[in-house]
Design an enzyme around this catalytic site. Structure first.
Site, PDB file in Angstrom:
ATOM      1  N   HIS A  33      -0.176 -20.278   5.489  1.00 34.24           N
ATOM      2  CA  HIS A  33      -0.494 -19.298   6.543  1.00 34.24           C
ATOM      3  C   HIS A  33       0.404 -19.445   7.765  1.00 34.24           C
ATOM      4  O   HIS A  33      -0.018 -19.187   8.892  1.00 34.24           O
ATOM      5  CB  HIS A  33      -1.978 -19.384   6.938  1.00 34.24           C
ATOM      6  CG  HIS A  33      -2.885 -18.888   5.855  1.00 34.24           C
ATOM      7  ND1 HIS A  33      -3.337 -19.691   4.853  1.00 34.24           N
ATOM      8  CD2 HIS A  33      -3.384 -17.657   5.611  1.00 34.24           C
ATOM      9  CE1 HIS A  33      -4.091 -18.985   4.025  1.00 34.24           C
ATOM     10  NE2 HIS A  33      -4.134 -17.745   4.462  1.00 34.24           N
TER      11      HIS A  33
ATOM     12  N   CYS B 143      14.995  -8.209   2.737  1.00 37.55           N
ATOM     13  CA  CYS B 143      14.479  -9.533   3.154  1.00 37.55           C
ATOM     14  C   CYS B 143      14.946  -9.907   4.552  1.00 37.55           C
ATOM     15  O   CYS B 143      14.497 -10.897   5.119  1.00 37.55           O
ATOM     16  CB  CYS B 143      14.903 -10.611   2.159  1.00 37.55           C
ATOM     17  SG  CYS B 143      14.250 -10.330   0.510  1.00 37.55           S
TER      18      CYS B 143
ATOM     19  N   GLU C 246       7.991 -17.416  -6.092  1.00 38.56           N
ATOM     20  CA  GLU C 246       7.919 -16.568  -4.902  1.00 38.56           C
ATOM     21  C   GLU C 246       7.200 -15.262  -5.231  1.00 38.56           C
ATOM     22  O   GLU C 246       6.428 -14.741  -4.428  1.00 38.56           O
ATOM     23  CB  GLU C 246       9.360 -16.288  -4.451  1.00 38.56           C
ATOM     24  CG  GLU C 246       9.526 -15.484  -3.206  1.00 38.56           C
ATOM     25  CD  GLU C 246      10.999 -15.238  -2.946  1.00 38.56           C
ATOM     26  OE1 GLU C 246      11.478 -15.664  -1.900  1.00 38.56           O
ATOM     27  OE2 GLU C 246      11.669 -14.629  -3.814  1.00 38.56           O
TER      28      GLU C 246
HETATM   29 NI    NI Z   1      10.806 -13.094   0.681  1.00 42.20          NI
END
Ligand code: NI
Length: 166
Positions: free
Chosen positions: A81, A34, A131
């Protein structure tokens, strides 16, 4: 009787987990992939829950269009976006983990709640950010205590009469 309403919103955005308080090795160790330099995207699902007494005449908490306008104008218009690290001012100094994104959403919804959601007895009680289909984060807010006589006052306003045993 308190009832809760949950509405879901989907949007795409990207982030990179990187703290300016740590060096590159520490960031890599803490955030793993990440922390990759150019970030990565998610299809987020935001769930917003409001709770409160039912309007005794209409049988609803409030029109869902109120919540849609609030979320469209203050969350989706700014986040969808976008790259959280670059495009969203709140994350200039805060790492845009999905935990932190959920907290920022709570803050934005609370600040603007009263301008969109009425009757005012409906409160924001939960925000969840999914997520991935395996990770989700949520913030649960305490329900502010209502005055004991608030429900009777609503009945008087809506029905224009005092309940028999009031
Ligand atoms: Ni992520």
């Amino acid at each position: 009787m308190t009832v809760s309403l949950t509405r879901r919103y989907r949007f795409c955005a990207s982030h990179r987990l990187h703290s300016v308080l740590l060096n590159d090795v520490e960031n890599q160790r803490l955030y793993g992939k990440c922390n990759n330099p150019y970030g990565h995207g998610h299809d987020y699902t935001l769930s917003v829950t409001a709770s409160g007494p039912l309007d005794p005449m209409a049988g609803i908490l409030f029109p869902i269009s109120h919540l849609d306008r609030l979320v469209d104008e203050h969350i989706l218009a700014r986040f969808a976006h976008r790259n959280f690290n670059v495009d969203v001012a709140e994350f200039e100094t805060v790492v845009p983990t999905t935990e932190n994104i959920a907290l920022v959403i709570v803050d934005l919804l609370r600040k603007n709640w009263a301008d969109y959601i009425y009757p005012a007895s409906a409160q924001l009680t939960r925000v969840q950010m999914e997520e991935t289909d395996r990770n989700s984060f949520e913030v649960v807010l305490p329900v502010a205590a209502r005055r004991a006589d608030a429900h009777l006052e609503e009945l008087r306003e809506v029905e224009g009469r005092v309940p028999v045993n009031a």
